[in-house]
Design an enzyme around this catalytic site. Structure first.
Site, mmCIF file in Angstrom:
data_model
loop_
_atom_site.group_PDB
_atom_site.id
_atom_site.type_symbol
_atom_site.label_atom_id
_atom_site.label_comp_id
_atom_site.label_asym_id
_atom_site.label_seq_id
_atom_site.Cartn_x
_atom_site.Cartn_y
_atom_site.Cartn_z
ATOM 1 N N LYS A 89 0.849 -1.215 0.000
ATOM 2 C CA LYS A 89 0.000 0.000 0.000
ATOM 3 C C LYS A 89 0.880 1.259 0.000
ATOM 4 O O LYS A 89 0.501 2.282 -0.584
ATOM 5 C CB LYS A 89 -0.970 0.004 1.190
ATOM 6 N N ALA B 25 -6.959 -1.847 12.561
ATOM 7 C CA ALA B 25 -5.895 -1.361 11.670
ATOM 8 C C ALA B 25 -6.482 -0.818 10.367
ATOM 9 O O ALA B 25 -7.491 -1.330 9.889
ATOM 10 C CB ALA B 25 -4.937 -2.510 11.361
ATOM 11 N N GLU B 26 -5.827 0.204 9.826
ATOM 12 C CA GLU B 26 -6.268 0.856 8.576
ATOM 13 C C GLU B 26 -7.665 1.447 8.707
ATOM 14 O O GLU B 26 -8.446 1.448 7.772
ATOM 15 C CB GLU B 26 -6.210 -0.120 7.383
ATOM 16 N N GLY B 27 -7.969 1.956 9.879
ATOM 17 C CA GLY B 27 -9.266 2.587 10.146
ATOM 18 C C GLY B 27 -10.170 1.629 10.897
ATOM 19 O O GLY B 27 -10.351 0.486 10.467
#
Ligand SMILES: Cc1cc2nc3c(=O)[nH]c(=O)nc-3n(C[C@H](O)[C@H](O)[C@H](O)COP(=O)(O)OP(=O)(O)OC[C@H]3O[C@@H](n4cnc5c(N)ncnc54)[C@H](O)[C@@H]3O)c2cc1C
Length: 373
Positions: free
Chosen positions: A92, A355-357
């Site tokens: 990412k 994680a990641e929001g």
């Protein structure tokens, strides 16, 4: 897709399947218990070229597209979710260089992404859900930026060598800068003692007046939130893939056990109550797979994919936690034992509700997208 690309993708997936079966799956329990990758394992990932999967060919990479990369992570997560998340964090971040990096920045950094891990750092002690509240600062001094701040819970923190960091400029605009672990003023802080994904180092980086040249700005000043959101969308597709892999692993454990174990003389899989649990997990795997594949193919086609990316991670993470719990029940008392992997799959999946929001933030985004349609 041309025939050549189809064949290349098949070779990639075959290689990942073999690598997972031979190198990762046998170490899955050990990685969880040791809270680390065994010595030499990460180097095998590098030596097999896996860090370069999505790296464009012009920078020495294999140049696979996002659909191929996501499928590879699903396959890898059937054997070990930690290593799949380590690659997710790297892939990412590379995507953000490719989309926002200047030719000068990319020429300096991207060739090294084949053997050095890259990470994206947004969260601070003050909170991760609301990035406009961060305290990290980037002050312009002549041709340089001077960056200070503290980032926590960074995937691959300590393992990664290159970090994209979100910071505020003097006029409070958000921007992303690239710092290197070898720069003066850079240090590693605490590694989190997380309950799941225990192979992945998730830790703190401390930046004390790191001086970087002006071209270390990724994108433009004021684009920080956009780049962070884009990184989140990419990560959520890839985490959806990891979650489909975890669900597949859960299903394998359930099916194997239900075929072997008998309730007196009847194999468990012949009991309707077991069939319902196996069915639920199988449907969840397919739903999660369809969601992440939809996100990946929309991205490759240049269409909007942030909503479906949030769906893949929101749905997949809850489904994998609940699915793991169902499978634990099929295994009876053994399911509750650390000798069986199912309990750690639940802990691994649980990380991806944060994680990641967080799931709440993703659901907010999905609702906003639906309301604004
Ligand atoms: C395994 C793992 C890996 C991670 N990797 C990275 C990484 O690589 N880079 C990085 O920058 N960060 C990373 N993080 C941090 C992660 O992004 C944050 O944990 C997440 O964004 C939540 O932030 P927080 O923990 O500060 O919780 P907070 O933001 O303090 O939120 C606490 C609770 O309040 C809720 N909440 C907060 N604001 C809202 C709102 N506006 N609406 C609704 N609910 C809200 C949240 O959903 C949560 O339930 C990682 C975390 C984990 C667990």
């Amino acid at each position: 897709m041309t025939n050549q690309l189809v064949i290349a993708n098949q070779m990639l997936q075959h290689m990942i399947t073999e690598f997972t079966a031979n190198e990762l799956a046998p170490l899955d329990m050990q990685i969880d218990q040791q809270q680390d990758y065994p010595a030499g394992l990460f180097q095998k990932v590098v030596d097999n070229g896996l860090l370069a999967t999505t790296l464009p060919a012009e920078y020495g990479g294999a140049g696979f597209n996002f659909e191929a990369a996501a499928e590879a992570l699903e396959r890898m997560a059937t054997g070990n979710a930690s290593m799949a998340v380590t690659l997710e964090g790297h892939f990412k971040t590379i995507e953000q260089f490719v989309k926002y990096g200047s030719p000068e920045l990319n020429a300096k950094y991207l060739p090294s992404a084949a053997h050095r891990i890259f990470a994206f750092s947004q969260t601070e002690p003050s909170g991760g859900s609301n990035p406009t509240g961060i305290s990290s600062r980037a002050i312009r001094q002549g041709d340089n930026w001077v960056i200070s701040g503290d980032k926590i819970m960074i995937t691959n923190g300590g393992l990664a060598e290159v970090y994209c960091v979100l910071a505020k400029t003097e006029d409070d605009r958000l921007a992303v800068f690239v710092v290197d672990k070898d720069m003066p003023g850079f240090s590693f802080g605490k590694r989190e003692d997380f309950i799941g994904l225990r192979g992945v180092p998730v830790g703190e980086i401390v930046m004390d007046h790191i001086v970087v040249p002006s071209y270390h700005l990724l994108g433009e000043v004021g684009q920080g939130l956009e780049i962070g959101d884009n990184a989140h969308a990419d990560a959520r597709v890839l985490m959806g893939a990891v979650l489909a892999g975890i669900l597949d692993h859960e299903l394998t454990i359930a099916v194997d056990y239900a075929k072997e174990r008998k309730a007196l003389t009847t194999p468990l899989y012949q009991l309707q109550v077991t069939q319902q649990k196996i069915t639920d997990v199988a449907i969840a795997r397919e739903n999660t797979r369809n969601l992440y594949q939809s996100g990946a193919s929309k991205k490759v086609a240049g269409q909007a994919y942030d909503e479906v990316a949030a769906m893949a991670k929101s749905y997949g993470s809850r489904a994998a936690v609940l699915g793991g719990d169902e499978v634990l029940q099929i295994l009876g008392g053994y399911g509750y034992s650390r000798e069986y992997p199912i309990e750690h799959l639940i802990r691994d999946a649980r990380a991806m509700e944060l994680a990641e929001g967080s799931i709440e933030k993703m659901n907010l985004e999905i609702t906003k997208a639906e309301i604004n349609k």
